[in-house]
Design a protein around this motif. Structure first.
Motif, mmCIF file in Angstrom:
data_model
loop_
_atom_site.group_PDB
_atom_site.id
_atom_site.type_symbol
_atom_site.label_atom_id
_atom_site.label_comp_id
_atom_site.label_asym_id
_atom_site.label_seq_id
_atom_site.Cartn_x
_atom_site.Cartn_y
_atom_site.Cartn_z
ATOM 1 N N ASN A 6 -20.562 -37.645 -3.984
ATOM 2 C CA ASN A 6 -20.811 -38.572 -2.744
ATOM 3 C C ASN A 6 -22.128 -38.975 -2.697
ATOM 4 O OD1 ASN A 6 -18.783 -38.540 -0.187
ATOM 5 N ND2 ASN A 6 -19.912 -36.230 0.712
ATOM 6 N N ASN A 7 -22.760 -40.076 -3.567
ATOM 7 C CA ASN A 7 -23.898 -40.924 -4.251
ATOM 8 C C ASN A 7 -25.273 -40.513 -2.686
ATOM 9 O OD1 ASN A 7 -23.033 -41.282 -5.922
ATOM 10 N ND2 ASN A 7 -22.155 -42.981 -6.179
ATOM 11 N N LYS A 8 -25.964 -39.715 -3.214
ATOM 12 C CA LYS A 8 -26.809 -40.653 -2.429
ATOM 13 C C LYS A 8 -27.609 -41.814 -2.530
ATOM 14 C CE LYS A 8 -28.933 -35.679 -3.137
ATOM 15 N NZ LYS A 8 -29.787 -35.266 -2.972
ATOM 16 N N ASN A 9 -27.684 -41.800 -0.994
ATOM 17 C CA ASN A 9 -28.970 -43.154 -1.340
ATOM 18 C C ASN A 9 -30.397 -43.235 -0.885
ATOM 19 O OD1 ASN A 9 -26.321 -44.770 -1.424
ATOM 20 N ND2 ASN A 9 -26.052 -44.812 0.862
ATOM 21 N N PHE A 10 -30.891 -43.480 -1.138
ATOM 22 C CA PHE A 10 -32.221 -43.692 -1.559
ATOM 23 C C PHE A 10 -33.311 -44.896 -0.898
ATOM 24 C CE2 PHE A 10 -31.209 -40.865 -5.076
ATOM 25 C CZ PHE A 10 -31.929 -39.508 -4.207
ATOM 26 N N THR A 11 -34.603 -45.157 -0.271
ATOM 27 C CA THR A 11 -35.291 -46.314 0.599
ATOM 28 C C THR A 11 -36.616 -45.624 0.441
ATOM 29 O OG1 THR A 11 -33.110 -46.479 1.876
ATOM 30 C CG2 THR A 11 -34.909 -48.012 2.114
ATOM 31 N N ASP A 12 -37.191 -46.782 0.293
ATOM 32 C CA ASP A 12 -38.886 -46.623 0.268
ATOM 33 C C ASP A 12 -39.305 -48.495 0.898
ATOM 34 O OD1 ASP A 12 -38.445 -44.316 -1.295
ATOM 35 O OD2 ASP A 12 -39.111 -45.252 -3.301
ATOM 36 N N ILE A 13 -39.918 -48.248 1.415
ATOM 37 C CA ILE A 13 -41.003 -49.575 1.706
ATOM 38 C C ILE A 13 -41.836 -50.279 0.607
ATOM 39 C CG2 ILE A 13 -41.304 -49.139 3.991
ATOM 40 C CD1 ILE A 13 -44.052 -48.369 3.541
ATOM 41 N N SER A 14 -41.845 -51.180 0.424
ATOM 42 C CA SER A 14 -42.266 -51.955 -1.143
ATOM 43 C C SER A 14 -44.086 -51.841 0.010
ATOM 44 C CB SER A 14 -41.728 -53.862 -0.848
ATOM 45 O OG SER A 14 -42.420 -54.365 -1.652
ATOM 46 N N LEU A 15 -44.564 -51.810 -1.896
ATOM 47 C CA LEU A 15 -45.400 -51.027 -1.519
ATOM 48 C C LEU A 15 -46.763 -52.972 -0.686
ATOM 49 C CD1 LEU A 15 -46.874 -48.274 -3.252
ATOM 50 C CD2 LEU A 15 -46.740 -48.215 -0.908
ATOM 51 N N SER A 16 -45.479 -54.051 -1.863
ATOM 52 C CA SER A 16 -46.668 -54.644 -1.358
ATOM 53 C C SER A 16 -46.945 -55.429 -0.095
ATOM 54 C CB SER A 16 -45.977 -56.339 -1.627
ATOM 55 O OG SER A 16 -44.179 -56.720 -0.936
ATOM 56 N N THR A 27 -40.379 -55.036 3.824
ATOM 57 C CA THR A 27 -39.338 -54.886 3.194
ATOM 58 C C THR A 27 -39.258 -53.949 2.883
ATOM 59 O OG1 THR A 27 -40.347 -57.569 1.869
ATOM 60 C CG2 THR A 27 -38.024 -56.283 0.513
ATOM 61 N N VAL A 28 -37.234 -53.291 1.756
ATOM 62 C CA VAL A 28 -36.980 -52.066 1.763
ATOM 63 C C VAL A 28 -36.389 -52.184 0.328
ATOM 64 C CG1 VAL A 28 -35.398 -50.221 2.541
ATOM 65 C CG2 VAL A 28 -36.883 -52.066 4.056
ATOM 66 N N LEU A 29 -37.086 -51.156 -0.632
ATOM 67 C CA LEU A 29 -36.349 -51.347 -1.834
ATOM 68 C C LEU A 29 -35.079 -50.251 -1.400
ATOM 69 C CD1 LEU A 29 -39.582 -51.085 -3.654
ATOM 70 C CD2 LEU A 29 -37.837 -52.583 -3.046
ATOM 71 N N LYS A 30 -33.672 -50.828 -2.286
ATOM 72 C CA LYS A 30 -32.629 -49.428 -2.125
ATOM 73 C C LYS A 30 -32.242 -49.087 -3.755
ATOM 74 C CE LYS A 30 -31.501 -50.604 2.277
ATOM 75 N NZ LYS A 30 -29.763 -50.485 3.133
ATOM 76 N N ASN A 31 -32.215 -47.645 -3.877
ATOM 77 C CA ASN A 31 -31.820 -47.065 -4.943
ATOM 78 C C ASN A 31 -32.474 -47.334 -6.267
ATOM 79 O OD1 ASN A 31 -30.221 -45.348 -3.318
ATOM 80 N ND2 ASN A 31 -28.278 -46.976 -3.186
ATOM 81 N N GLU A 32 -31.684 -48.242 -7.159
ATOM 82 C CA GLU A 32 -32.738 -48.307 -8.331
ATOM 83 C C GLU A 32 -33.624 -49.259 -8.462
ATOM 84 O OE1 GLU A 32 -31.484 -51.175 -12.429
ATOM 85 O OE2 GLU A 32 -29.534 -50.151 -11.130
ATOM 86 N N ARG A 33 -33.875 -49.934 -7.258
ATOM 87 C CA ARG A 33 -35.317 -50.731 -7.558
ATOM 88 C C ARG A 33 -36.301 -49.840 -6.586
ATOM 89 N NH1 ARG A 33 -35.062 -55.684 -3.866
ATOM 90 N NH2 ARG A 33 -37.400 -56.059 -4.635
ATOM 91 N N ALA A 34 -36.046 -48.641 -5.717
ATOM 92 C CA ALA A 34 -36.578 -47.938 -5.437
ATOM 93 C C ALA A 34 -37.144 -46.854 -6.261
ATOM 94 C CB ALA A 34 -35.865 -47.217 -4.366
#
Length: 133
Positions: A6-16, A27-34
């Motif tokens: 099972n891969n984890k999913n990571f979500t961050d908000i864009s600081l812009s 805007t939400v950034l996910k996984n590699e972009r986050a």
């Protein structure tokens, strides 16, 4: 019986804080972009600049004013590695390379890492330039 990882999913908000053009939400950034965004923030934030977390960040900005030679490259690689390993628990760092571009007056940093729980190796690159505050 085949085991499925099972891969984890990571979500961050864009600081812009730019609104998403489709729904008007942040805007939400996910996984590699986050993770890539977080790595850059770990490196570019000075120690003591993050509210309520005085240990977060790096001293990379002070190293950018050093003469650009092989020793400076090694020091920058070490500081990038330390900042990421200390501040970003979601990655397993593989390699850090810094290349000095004396003509442009900047340093290109390449970071190879694995996101915890993923098999794929990811390469993130960013440019460091000296800035004054």
């Amino acid at each position: 019986m085949q085991l499925i990882k099972n891969n984890k999913n990571f979500t961050d908000i864009s600081l812009s804080f730019q609104p998403n053009p489709l729904n008007g939400d942040i805007t939400v950034l996910k996984n590699e972009r986050a993770i890539n965004n977080s790595l850059k923030n770990c490196v570019m934030t000075g120690v003591g600049e993050a509210p309520f977390n005085e240990d977060f960040g790096s001293v990379i900005n002070s190293l950018l004013f050093e003469p650009t030679d092989l020793l400076a490259s090694d020091m920058i690689e070490s500081e990038v590695r330390r900042a990421i390993e200390f501040n970003e628990p979601r990655v397993e760092l593989q390699d850090v390379k810094a290349r000095v571009n004396q003509d442009a007056g900047d340093i290109s940093v390449s970071v190879k890492y694995n996101i915890t729980g993923y098999d794929e190796t990811i390469n993130a690159e960013f440019i460091l330039t000296p800035t004054t505050t």
